[in-house]
Design a protein around this motif. Structure first.
Motif, PDB file in Angstrom:
ATOM      1  N   GLN A  63       0.834  -1.203   0.000  1.00 37.13           N
ATOM      2  CA  GLN A  63       0.000   0.000   0.000  1.00 37.13           C
ATOM      3  C   GLN A  63       0.871   1.257   0.000  1.00 37.13           C
ATOM      4  O   GLN A  63       0.590   2.229  -0.685  1.00 37.13           O
ATOM      5  N   ARG A  64       1.952   1.213   0.787  1.00 33.53           N
ATOM      6  CA  ARG A  64       2.854   2.371   0.870  1.00 33.53           C
ATOM      7  C   ARG A  64       3.531   2.625  -0.471  1.00 33.53           C
ATOM      8  O   ARG A  64       3.670   3.765  -0.903  1.00 33.53           O
ATOM      9  N   VAL A  65       3.942   1.562  -1.158  1.00 33.82           N
ATOM     10  CA  VAL A  65       4.589   1.718  -2.463  1.00 33.82           C
ATOM     11  C   VAL A  65       3.624   2.346  -3.460  1.00 33.82           C
ATOM     12  O   VAL A  65       3.987   3.273  -4.207  1.00 33.82           O
ATOM     13  N   ALA A  66       2.380   1.872  -3.464  1.00 33.64           N
ATOM     14  CA  ALA A  66       1.374   2.433  -4.380  1.00 33.64           C
ATOM     15  C   ALA A  66       1.136   3.905  -4.071  1.00 33.64           C
ATOM     16  O   ALA A  66       1.032   4.747  -4.982  1.00 33.64           O
ATOM     17  N   SER A  67       1.049   4.225  -2.791  1.00 33.94           N
ATOM     18  CA  SER A  67       0.832   5.622  -2.371  1.00 33.94           C
ATOM     19  C   SER A  67       2.010   6.500  -2.784  1.00 33.94           C
ATOM     20  O   SER A  67       1.830   7.612  -3.281  1.00 33.94           O
ATOM     21  N   LEU A  68       3.228   6.009  -2.579  1.00 36.02           N
ATOM     22  CA  LEU A  68       4.419   6.785  -2.937  1.00 36.02           C
ATOM     23  C   LEU A  68       4.482   7.045  -4.438  1.00 36.02           C
ATOM     24  O   LEU A  68       4.844   8.141  -4.874  1.00 36.02           O
ATOM     25  N   ARG A  69       4.122   6.049  -5.221  1.00 40.99           N
ATOM     26  CA  ARG A  69       4.146   6.238  -6.678  1.00 40.99           C
ATOM     27  C   ARG A  69       3.160   7.316  -7.108  1.00 40.99           C
ATOM     28  O   ARG A  69       3.467   8.159  -7.958  1.00 40.99           O
ATOM     29  N   ALA A  70       1.972   7.286  -6.509  1.00 41.91           N
ATOM     30  CA  ALA A  70       0.966   8.293  -6.847  1.00 41.91           C
ATOM     31  C   ALA A  70       1.443   9.679  -6.419  1.00 41.91           C
ATOM     32  O   ALA A  70       1.296  10.664  -7.159  1.00 41.91           O
ATOM     33  N   GLN A  71       2.038   9.767  -5.227  1.00 42.31           N
ATOM     34  CA  GLN A  71       2.535  11.055  -4.734  1.00 42.31           C
ATOM     35  C   GLN A  71       3.691  11.559  -5.584  1.00 42.31           C
ATOM     36  O   GLN A  71       3.782  12.754  -5.884  1.00 42.31           O
ATOM     37  N   ARG A  72       4.569  10.648  -6.005  1.00 45.47           N
ATOM     38  CA  ARG A  72       5.687  11.042  -6.871  1.00 45.47           C
ATOM     39  C   ARG A  72       5.172  11.628  -8.172  1.00 45.47           C
ATOM     40  O   ARG A  72       5.631  12.694  -8.616  1.00 45.47           O
ATOM     41  N   ASP A  73       4.213  10.977  -8.789  1.00 48.17           N
ATOM     42  CA  ASP A  73       3.699  11.459 -10.072  1.00 48.17           C
ATOM     43  C   ASP A  73       3.064  12.834  -9.917  1.00 48.17           C
ATOM     44  O   ASP A  73       3.267  13.713 -10.760  1.00 48.17           O
ATOM     45  N   ARG A  74       2.307  13.024  -8.807  1.00 48.68           N
ATOM     46  CA  ARG A  74       1.667  14.331  -8.585  1.00 48.68           C
ATOM     47  C   ARG A  74       2.713  15.433  -8.397  1.00 48.68           C
ATOM     48  O   ARG A  74       2.610  16.514  -8.976  1.00 48.68           O
ATOM     49  N   GLN A  75       3.721  15.143  -7.563  1.00 48.41           N
ATOM     50  CA  GLN A  75       4.711  16.179  -7.280  1.00 48.41           C
ATOM     51  C   GLN A  75       5.566  16.496  -8.501  1.00 48.41           C
ATOM     52  O   GLN A  75       5.838  17.667  -8.789  1.00 48.41           O
ATOM     53  N   LEU A  76       5.998  15.485  -9.230  1.00 50.94           N
ATOM     54  CA  LEU A  76       6.817  15.734 -10.413  1.00 50.94           C
ATOM     55  C   LEU A  76       6.033  16.528 -11.455  1.00 50.94           C
ATOM     56  O   LEU A  76       6.576  17.411 -12.139  1.00 50.94           O
ATOM     57  N   ARG A  77       4.725  16.224 -11.550  1.00 50.46           N
ATOM     58  CA  ARG A  77       3.883  16.964 -12.488  1.00 50.46           C
ATOM     59  C   ARG A  77       3.800  18.434 -12.091  1.00 50.46           C
ATOM     60  O   ARG A  77       3.906  19.337 -12.930  1.00 50.46           O
ATOM     61  N   ALA A  78       3.625  18.685 -10.782  1.00 52.70           N
ATOM     62  CA  ALA A  78       3.508  20.066 -10.295  1.00 52.70           C
ATOM     63  C   ALA A  78       4.805  20.837 -10.523  1.00 52.70           C
ATOM     64  O   ALA A  78       4.785  22.007 -10.950  1.00 52.70           O
ATOM     65  N   ILE A  79       5.968  20.205 -10.270  1.00 56.78           N
ATOM     66  CA  ILE A  79       7.255  20.876 -10.475  1.00 56.78           C
ATOM     67  C   ILE A  79       7.455  21.187 -11.952  1.00 56.78           C
ATOM     68  O   ILE A  79       7.905  22.284 -12.322  1.00 56.78           O
ATOM     69  N   GLN A  80       7.088  20.253 -12.821  1.00 61.15           N
ATOM     70  CA  GLN A  80       7.262  20.459 -14.258  1.00 61.15           C
ATOM     71  C   GLN A  80       6.370  21.593 -14.755  1.00 61.15           C
ATOM     72  O   GLN A  80       6.797  22.431 -15.554  1.00 61.15           O
ATOM     73  N   GLU A  81       5.135  21.630 -14.257  1.00 56.59           N
ATOM     74  CA  GLU A  81       4.218  22.705 -14.657  1.00 56.59           C
ATOM     75  C   GLU A  81       4.758  24.066 -14.234  1.00 56.59           C
ATOM     76  O   GLU A  81       4.667  25.042 -14.988  1.00 56.59           O
ATOM     77  N   ASN A  82       5.324  24.150 -13.036  1.00 58.28           N
ATOM     78  CA  ASN A  82       5.916  25.414 -12.581  1.00 58.28           C
ATOM     79  C   ASN A  82       7.122  25.787 -13.431  1.00 58.28           C
ATOM     80  O   ASN A  82       7.353  26.963 -13.724  1.00 58.28           O
ATOM     81  N   ALA A  83       7.908  24.789 -13.824  1.00 54.20           N
ATOM     82  CA  ALA A  83       9.093  25.052 -14.650  1.00 54.20           C
ATOM     83  C   ALA A  83       8.697  25.588 -16.021  1.00 54.20           C
ATOM     84  O   ALA A  83       9.383  26.435 -16.600  1.00 54.20           O
ATOM     85  N   ASP A  84       7.583  25.085 -16.558  1.00 57.00           N
ATOM     86  CA  ASP A  84       7.150  25.503 -17.891  1.00 57.00           C
ATOM     87  C   ASP A  84       6.691  26.961 -17.923  1.00 57.00           C
ATOM     88  O   ASP A  84       6.601  27.565 -18.997  1.00 57.00           O
ATOM     89  N   LYS A  85       6.399  27.524 -16.717  1.00 52.77           N
ATOM     90  CA  LYS A  85       5.853  28.894 -16.667  1.00 52.77           C
ATOM     91  C   LYS A  85       6.945  29.965 -16.621  1.00 52.77           C
ATOM     92  O   LYS A  85       6.646  31.143 -16.671  1.00 52.77           O
TER      93      LYS A  85
END
Length: 991
Positions: A917-939
């Motif tokens: 369960q922790r691994v699944a949660s971490l993967r979801a959190q990683r994808d969300r955070q990396l997406r947010a950082i990339q979106e900020n970088a694109d701006k």
């Protein structure tokens, strides 16, 4: 040679599980043979058994017991181990400690450092703190009490470290334990610079991933609550790749504040990546609190009420996704089916529910009012009047101030100078002359400035030409007071004289000003009392020596009766053996007052009450501030704890009023009354909000003694650690008996051969220790050792033995149990009925995301298993009437195998489910955070910010990938490993 832990049939042939060489192996019956113990070779004594069990726990880095007992030359309180337990029991060692001022955040951080060291997890440590704590060496001095030597990093050192880490891939070893001020966490550190055409200097963004520290401690973490600052960006880099992180802040926690989310996100962006996650984390806690209250109350139907509340918590978004897979949920459900009148089960329900609180593992807060009043404060305020001659001098200072106001001369240095002269005059007008001389000659050092006030300018005012003549004239007036009566010093003399008639004759006197302290020292020397002086310029070793003499009983000719101190001079020194404190002058900062009182009003105070005597001079602003404000807000009656920010605002307002010489007496009185009313109301409101926030953050007020006791082991007690070292040293010095016992300092004299052996063993066991080796090279070599922190507190050359001390680590290697030996022992006890009992001691290691070793006792009687620690601790060698070969070893092995098999299945099932369960949660959190950082970088398009974002993206991906890999390994490797340590034939006799 190994231990059979289980077997199963394969193709009609038994296949055995055999543990040896730190792992499990499978062998068919034809491949193994039973090793029959040689009763002579395998027999050990009670002393060797106890040393062996202590050795086992010290050498294993994953032990489930606390090691950080007596690791510093200070007195501990159980609540100070709360953050230590949280961080070692968490799946990721990161925590925010938000204790009140005076509770001991620095001590708690040092305990964490030593606990992680004992577990072999910490070599490189970085401490980030405000610049004044570097200048005053506050952190460095505190760490010395834990036998830790840290270096301060200046700008050039820090740049060298960055370049070295970029070139070599790791932080330079000679700066592995370092302290850095916030002032260096600027843009250049983050992104580097071009160095004026020379080779470009690297920044933290060039280190991908960031520098790897085993532990980062961030003091006064509220300095990084603003994400837009370079301080925050640098701290994020420095903590991002660290294994363990400790944030310290006395700022009260408010869940509705973005500041708390920022700090929690900085700690655990894997757990709380967004504010939405933060809000969802809070949702289950209302329900969990209701369940806890139901269990605490224990009324009819409490189990049903607690179950309904638990179901409510699990119905929330966070409850369904995260809390539901926590192993504690199943445990609570099981406990709720027990007898409702079972008090032990009810206590376990409360504790497990507290641990389910979503913030319990990452936030720790202890308030002064939660741990009780240390003692009763009895304040008094004798008031004296100036003599006519003194009043002339004081009025001259006030008149100078008014002329400065009329001239409207700007500048902090002048305003501070005026305030300083007025406060020195109120403190001791006789101290004005030397202070004036010092100011005019520009001889005030920075430490002295920091003693005088929090609002001191960065630089001593150097240009005073406009006021030089007036200031010198005031100095000459003050000089004329020498030899004349001084009503204020007469009050102090009477207090000190009266105190000498009591058994505890100690008096601690505080003053902000060194010239006041010097003046009082001259006066007191003529009173027939023994006096000492401590301020910021007194070296550490002298401070400790003076404290030791102040502590000595009156009958000792080396004792001190009267100690004169500044605030800075007493930092890190405790005086709970003294019950009388005199404020010869009153700081305008209430927190400084609290720090003064806290030197004697603390745990371990030997008197039921302490006298706080404030000597005031009528007609001074100091006396007005005391009467109209400080007395009313209650700072002399009780600790105000978490009101630090409020008291800081109050200090600013008090200075504004005190320095405004345009105010009439009536206006000043009214202003002081108004701010007192306002601050009392704010403090009360803050305490109400704190109670509400505590519910959401799982900040309990329960006594922590029982939890510390449960996490402690008999085999890591002071006595057992002392016995371990004594056994080693007696082996080095055959024929010698050492007096190493509790409450004593043992003096160990080593001849040349013995010193060489200890030095060689140190290198082999721990890689050597420079401080110890210096002592071993002396001729003759003499070691002074103790397990008592009190005896080592003022004696830096006394070795304080604890689980992290090199001598203890060396002795632990020396005392390792040989194979799986046997012992024949006897003990007198009424804990279990008299009789003959077999006991097998096993080490059980639970392999998971956080491995943990505990000792497991197996016997034919459950009561013996439960009491095995204490029975074996008191046992002595048997008389031979009960031989180990008479034991029914098969019965012990069968019981152990059954116990281990059930425990293993439960652990593996739960650990794998939670880990997946922790691994699944971490993967979801990683994808969300990396997406947010990339979106900020694109701006953005600015090159430095683009580079920063790219580096942040790589660091975040690396961080998450390491966490995911760690939990995937934990899932696949979940197991319960057992290792047989020793078998004991124990004969219990009636007392």
């Amino acid at each position: 040679m190994g231990v059979i832990t289980g077997s199963r049939e394969i193709g009609g042939v038994l296949r055995y599980d055999v543990f040896h060489d730190n792992r499990m192996h499978g062998y068919f019956g034809s491949q193994i043979e039973v090793v029959l113990p040689d009763s002579k070779e395998q027999m050990i004594s009670a002393v060797v058994l106890r040393a062996g069990l202590t050795s086992e726990l010290i050498r294993d880095k994953n032990t489930g017991y606390l090691h950080a007992r007596n690791v510093g030359r200070i007195d501990y309180e159980p609540y100070q181990f709360r953050p230590v337990l949280k961080i070692v029991q968490a799946d990721r060692p990161r925590i925010l400690i938000a204790d009140d001022v005076g509770v001991g955040k620095t001590i708690e951080a040092c305990l964490i450092l030593k606990e992680l060291q004992a577990r072999h997890r910490v070599r490189s440590v970085l401490i980030i703190c405000p610049k004044p704590l570097v200048v005053d060496e506050k952190w460095r001095n505190e760490l010395k009490r834990f036998d830790e030597d840290f270096v301060h990093l200046d700008g050039s050192d820090l740049r060298f470290c960055i370049e070295e880490a970029l070139r070599e891939g790791e932080w330079p070893a000679r700066f592995a334990k370092a302290i850095v001020p916030y002032s260096l966490l600027d843009e250049r550190l983050l992104v580097g610079n071009d160095a004026n055409g020379r080779l470009r200097q690297a920044g933290l963004v060039d280190l991908t991933p960031g520098p790897r520290f085993d532990l980062v401690i961030v003091d006064e973490a509220h300095h990084v609550r603003n994400r837009a600052t370079f301080a925050y960006q640098n701290v994020k880099r420095l903590t991002g790749s660290a294994e363990a992180v400790v944030l310290l802040s006395a700022t009260p926690l408010q869940t509705q504040s973005r500041d708390l989310f920022t700090l929690v996100n900085l700690l655990r962006d894997d757990l709380v990546p967004t504010e939405r996650d933060f809000a969802q984390m809070l949702e289950p806690n209302h329900y969990l609190y209701e369940a806890i209250e139901a269990a605490r109350g224990g009324q009819d139907g409490w189990q049903d009420e607690a179950q309904r509340a638990l179901d409510g918590a699990l119905s929330t978004t966070w409850g369904r996704a995260v809390t539901a897979v926590d192993l504690g949920v199943e445990l609570v459900r099981e406990l709720l089916t027990e007898d409702p009148g079972d008090a032990r089960a009810r206590v376990r329900v409360v504790r497990t529910l507290e641990e389910l609180n979503t913030f319990s593992s990452i936030v720790s807060r202890t308030r002064r009012r939660d741990i009780g009043t240390f003692t009763t404060r009895k304040p008094s305020a004798p008031v004296v009047s100036f003599t006519p001659e003194q009043e002339v001098v004081y009025n001259a200072v006030i008149d100078l101030g008014r002329r400065i106001v009329e001239l409207q001369t700007p500048g902090m240095p002048v305003a501070f100078l005026l305030s300083m002269l007025r406060r020195q005059a109120a403190s001791s007008i006789s101290g004005l002359a030397p202070l004036v001389e010092q100011v005019l000659e520009n001889r005030l050092d920075k430490v002295e400035f920091s003693e005088i006030g929090d609002d001191a300018p960065d630089d001593v005012p150097s240009s005073l030409s406009e006021f030089r003549a007036e200031i010198r004239a005031i100095g000459q007036l003050a000089e004329g007071l020498n030899g004349l009566p001084d009503p204020k010093v007469d009050v102090l003399r009477q207090l000190v004289t009266d105190k000498q008639a009591e058994e505890n004759n100690k008096v601690l006197v505080f003053s902000t000003f060194r010239h006041t302290l010097r003046y009082l020292q001259e006066k007191a020397s003529a009173w027939g009392v023994r006096v000492g002086v401590v301020h910021g310029a007194v070296p550490d070793e002298d401070r400790h020596s003076l404290r030791r003499r102040f502590k000595l009983p009156n009958s000792n000719p080396d004792a001190i009766d009267l100690m004169l101190c500044s605030e800075v001079g007493t930092e890190g020194l405790d005086y709970q053996f003294c019950n009388t404190l005199v404020n010869y002058d009153i700081p305008w900062n209430p927190m400084r007052i609290e720090q003064r009182i806290g030197r004697i009003d603390r745990r371990g105070q030997q008197s039921e009450s302490v006298a706080i005597i404030n000597i005031l001079t009528e007609g001074t602003v100091e006396a007005e501030i005391y009467d109209r404000c400080l007395l009313r807000i209650g700072v002399f009656h009780r600790a105000l704890g978490g009101s630090e920010r409020i008291l800081g605002d109050l200090t600013t307002e008090l200075r504004r009023i005190a320095d405004d010489l345009s105010l009439s007496d009536a206006d000043r009185e009214e202003r002081l009354r108004q701010i007192a009313d306002n601050e009392v109301a704010r403090i009360q409101e803050l305490e109400r909000l704190e109670d509400q926030q505590g519910v959401l953050l799982g900040l309990t007020t329960e006594s922590f003694e029982s939890r510390v006791a449960e996490a402690s082991s008999e085999w890591l007690s002071d006595e057992k650690i002392g016995d371990l070292v004594r056994a080693y040293l007696e082996a080095v010095l055959p024929g010698r008996r050492l007096a190493l016992r509790p409450g004593k300092v043992a003096v160990v004299r080593l001849d040349e051969d013995a010193a060489a052996r200890v030095s060689g063993d140190l290198h082999a066991a721990v890689g050597g220790d420079l401080r110890l080796e210096r002592q071993l090279r002396r001729k003759p070599a003499v070691l002074r050792v103790t397990t008592d922190p009190e005896l080592a507190a003022d004696e830096p050359d006394v070795e304080l033995l604890n689980a992290t001390h090199p001598l203890v680590l060396l002795a632990a290697q020396h005392a390792a149990l040989p194979g799986a030996p046997m012992a024949s022992l006897r003990v007198r006890s009424d804990v279990v009925p008299p009789g003959r009992y077999p006991i097998a001691v096993h080490a059980w290691t639970r392999l998971d995301a956080r491995d943990s070793l505990t000792l497991r006792y197996i016997s034919t009687d459950p009561a013996v298993e439960a009491a095995a620690d204490s029975l074996l601790a008191l046992a002595v060698d048997g008389d031979g009437s009960m031989a180990p070969h008479e034991l029914d070893v098969d019965a012990l092995e069968q019981r152990h195998q059954r116990e281990w098999k059930v425990a293993r299945e439960q652990h593996v099932t739960r650990a794998r489910a939670a880990g997946a369960q922790r691994v699944a949660s971490l993967r979801a959190q990683r994808d969300r955070q990396l997406r947010a950082i990339q979106e900020n970088a694109d701006k953005v398009s600015e090159p430095k910010i683009v580079k920063m974002r790219q580096s942040e993206l790589i660091s975040a991906r690396d961080r998450f990938d390491r966490l995911i890999a760690k939990h995937e390994r934990a899932v696949s490797g979940a197991d319960l490993i057992t290792r047989h340590l020793v078998t004991v034939a124990l004969e219990v006799e009636a007392p």
